[in-house]
Design a protein around this motif. Structure first.
Motif, PDB file in Angstrom:
ATOM      1  N   GLU A 189      53.088 128.602   8.268  1.00  0.00           N
ATOM      2  CA  GLU A 189      52.018 129.199   7.159  1.00  0.00           C
ATOM      3  C   GLU A 189      53.131 130.265   6.610  1.00  0.00           C
ATOM      4  O   GLU A 189      54.313 130.302   7.003  1.00  0.00           O
ATOM      5  CB  GLU A 189      50.866 129.783   7.649  1.00  0.00           C
ATOM      6  CG  GLU A 189      51.016 131.132   8.314  1.00  0.00           C
ATOM      7  CD  GLU A 189      49.937 131.982   7.673  1.00  0.00           C
ATOM      8  OE1 GLU A 189      50.030 132.892   6.886  1.00  0.00           O
ATOM      9  OE2 GLU A 189      48.882 132.019   8.444  1.00  0.00           O
ATOM     10  N   THR A 190      52.821 130.865   5.745  1.00  0.00           N
ATOM     11  CA  THR A 190      53.659 131.676   4.611  1.00  0.00           C
ATOM     12  C   THR A 190      54.247 133.074   5.744  1.00  0.00           C
ATOM     13  O   THR A 190      55.586 133.467   5.537  1.00  0.00           O
ATOM     14  CB  THR A 190      52.987 132.462   3.601  1.00  0.00           C
ATOM     15  OG1 THR A 190      51.352 132.536   4.127  1.00  0.00           O
ATOM     16  CG2 THR A 190      52.733 131.186   2.427  1.00  0.00           C
ATOM     17  N   ALA A 191      53.259 133.303   6.638  1.00  0.00           N
ATOM     18  CA  ALA A 191      53.911 134.578   7.255  1.00  0.00           C
ATOM     19  C   ALA A 191      55.102 133.938   8.244  1.00  0.00           C
ATOM     20  O   ALA A 191      56.007 134.763   8.584  1.00  0.00           O
ATOM     21  CB  ALA A 191      52.835 134.889   8.388  1.00  0.00           C
ATOM     22  N   GLY A 192      55.027 132.678   8.888  1.00  0.00           N
ATOM     23  CA  GLY A 192      56.382 131.950   9.438  1.00  0.00           C
ATOM     24  C   GLY A 192      57.397 132.052   8.437  1.00  0.00           C
ATOM     25  O   GLY A 192      58.662 132.160   8.716  1.00  0.00           O
ATOM     26  N   GLY A 193      57.114 131.612   7.068  1.00  0.00           N
ATOM     27  CA  GLY A 193      58.023 131.758   6.091  1.00  0.00           C
ATOM     28  C   GLY A 193      58.972 132.971   6.067  1.00  0.00           C
ATOM     29  O   GLY A 193      60.133 133.382   5.585  1.00  0.00           O
ATOM     30  N   GLY A 200      51.282 131.425  12.378  1.00  0.00           N
ATOM     31  CA  GLY A 200      50.363 130.730  11.863  1.00  0.00           C
ATOM     32  C   GLY A 200      50.748 129.236  11.405  1.00  0.00           C
ATOM     33  O   GLY A 200      51.870 129.013  11.334  1.00  0.00           O
ATOM     34  N   ASP A 201      49.801 128.198  11.077  1.00  0.00           N
ATOM     35  CA  ASP A 201      49.990 127.145  10.832  1.00  0.00           C
ATOM     36  C   ASP A 201      50.181 126.574   9.018  1.00  0.00           C
ATOM     37  O   ASP A 201      49.479 127.125   8.475  1.00  0.00           O
ATOM     38  CB  ASP A 201      48.746 126.348  11.309  1.00  0.00           C
ATOM     39  CG  ASP A 201      49.011 124.540  11.406  1.00  0.00           C
ATOM     40  OD1 ASP A 201      49.579 124.213  10.415  1.00  0.00           O
ATOM     41  OD2 ASP A 201      48.702 124.065  12.246  1.00  0.00           O
ATOM     42  N   GLY A 202      51.102 125.874   8.716  1.00  0.00           N
ATOM     43  CA  GLY A 202      51.555 125.619   7.499  1.00  0.00           C
ATOM     44  C   GLY A 202      50.187 124.929   6.849  1.00  0.00           C
ATOM     45  O   GLY A 202      50.245 124.786   5.599  1.00  0.00           O
TER      46      GLY A 202
END
Ligand SMILES: Cc1ncc(COP(=O)(O)O)c(C=O)c1O
Ligand SMILES: [Zn+2]
Length: 410
Positions: free
Chosen positions: A349-353, A380-382
């Motif tokens: 998800e954006t937090a992983g980006g 988190g999951d994309g």
């Protein structure tokens, strides 16, 4: 009421050290500082931990939970993969890189860890309703855990969240209330609700249960060290919203050293924010100790906390360990989501980006040692933030089912 919090013996103020009995309280009466769990740990060995279940309860002797916690209805999160990220490392020029993939939790974010501890606190205090203010992931983690534990749920979010996060929070039942405003306004509203007869018997996981809830993030530190073969990483990149997770990963590493479970080797902690909500990286770069609140405007909605409670502690930890706090633009977040997915098969998800984008920037600006062993978190999951890559959600081509048509496109 007899309380059972395992090795936790009380609460202590992070500012002045004042001690309090275990209870649903979160602020020091002397100085208004935040309260956190204090422990008296017994002897803990690697073998004891390794013999435990493949979830966070393998660390139950280091958490504020009863000994028989694994027998109670809970989501049993954790023990997520530490992915050796050779392809991504080569792209970024980082020699030894791992992705701790916490999208592999029951509701697809690291929030299941913190909520699992809060559920045990709610049980202890006899709360029948579980609540929270959420930037999205927490709402789903709370409604799911409440369903499993047989508790009622009433959770609060900013009304403008991603559709997938709203759908996920609703499917587990309970009430989901959208508030017209930012997360910071939702959080303020929840603090008011706790003081009102409507909410004073509720367990707000990240407000009156926060000293317990927050401890769940220590399990990320424990797992990373254990998965590395009982070693601390040299560098770690962690997303920052309220800053709680980052401070607890530091606490977890320190506990492992104090208990003799790992060698006392130096580690650097890096905080990662989106430029559109970067109060902590802004303060870090300006050399300030105080974090000025901001009004968030970023696609990284899960990290959109403009007034982060643990911001000053994040600054302390980044500076003390020799790390940094850095930020990336929304365009860099999207590029980093694609980079992680296309190199390692991990859809963040954006937090992983944000964390992967910040890792790239830290390498490029010489703030992170590319030769030191590095862990980057995906929390988190994309699938929850599909809009971020919406233009990649269509096929590369649509053709008639014929070889000629295919030949023409390749
Ligand atoms: C996916 C994700 N990562 C990281 C965070 C940051 O957590 P913290 O508030 O502990 O800094 C959040 C918080 O909401 C989140 O949803
Ligand atoms: Zn105090």
């Amino acid at each position: 009421m007899s309380l059972d919090f395992g090795p936790a013996t009380g609460l202590s103020c992070r500012e002045c050290g004042a001690r309090y009995p275990l209870g649903p309280s979160f602020a020091c009466l002397e100085c208004f500082g935040p309260l956190e769990a204090a422990y008296s740990f017994g002897a803990v060995s690697r073998a004891d931990i390794e013999a435990g279940p493949a979830n966070i309860w393998r660390y139950r002797s280091l958490l504020p939970v009863p000994e028989d916690v694994a027998d109670k209805p809970n989501m049993n999160p954790g023990w997520t993969p530490l992915v050796k990220a050779g392809n991504l490392g080569r792209k970024l020029g980082v020699k030894s890189l791992y992705v701790k993939d916490d999208s592999a939790n029951p509701t697809h974010s690291f929030k299941d860890r913190v909520v699992a501890i809060a559920v045990e606190a709610a049980r202890n205090f006899g709360f029948h309703t579980l609540s929270c203010s959420s930037t999205g992931n927490l709402a789903g983690a709370v409604t799911a855990a409440a369903a499993r534990a047989g508790l009622d749920a009433c959770v609060f979010i900013p009304a403008g969240l991603e559709a997938a996060k709203i759908a996920m929070a609703r499917v587990f039942g309970g009430r989901l209330i959208g508030i017209e405003g930012s997360y910071d306004e939702v959080n303020r509203f929840c603090s008011e609700l706790i003081g009102d007869p409507m909410g004073d018997k509720w367990g707000f996981v990240n407000v009156n249960l926060r000293p317990y809830y927050a401890e769940g993030s220590k399990t990320l530190a424990y797992e990373i060290a254990e998965q590395l073969g009982w070693r601390l990483p040299e560098q770690i990149v962690i997303p920052v919203a309220s800053g709680s997770q980052l401070t607890k990963i530091d606490k977890g590493f320190k506990e492992l050293v104090a208990l003799g479970l790992v060698e006392d080797t130096p580690y650097k902690i890096y905080g990662a924010q989106a430029l559109g909500c970067s109060p902590v990286s802004g303060a870090y770069k300006a050399g300030h100790d105080v974090v000025q609140p901001v009004r968030p405007d970023t696609i990284a909605k899960s990290l959109a906390i403009g007034n982060p409670a643990d911001g000053p502690y994040v600054l302390d930890i980044a500076r003390r360990t020799g790390g940094a706090v850095e930020d990336v633009t929304d365009a860099e977040i999207v590029a980093a989501i694609r980079l992680l997915a296309s190199t390692e098969g991990v859809f963040a998800e954006t937090a992983g980006g944000v964390t992967v984008g910040v890792l790239k920037k830290l390498v490029e600006t010489g703030q992170l040692d590319p030769d030191a062993e590095t862990v980057v978190l995906n929390t988190g999951d994309g699938l929850k933030t599909l809009d971020a890559i919406a233009d990649g959600a269509a096929p590369t081509a649509v053709i008639r089912p014929s070889l000629d048509a295919f030949r023409a496109t390749v």
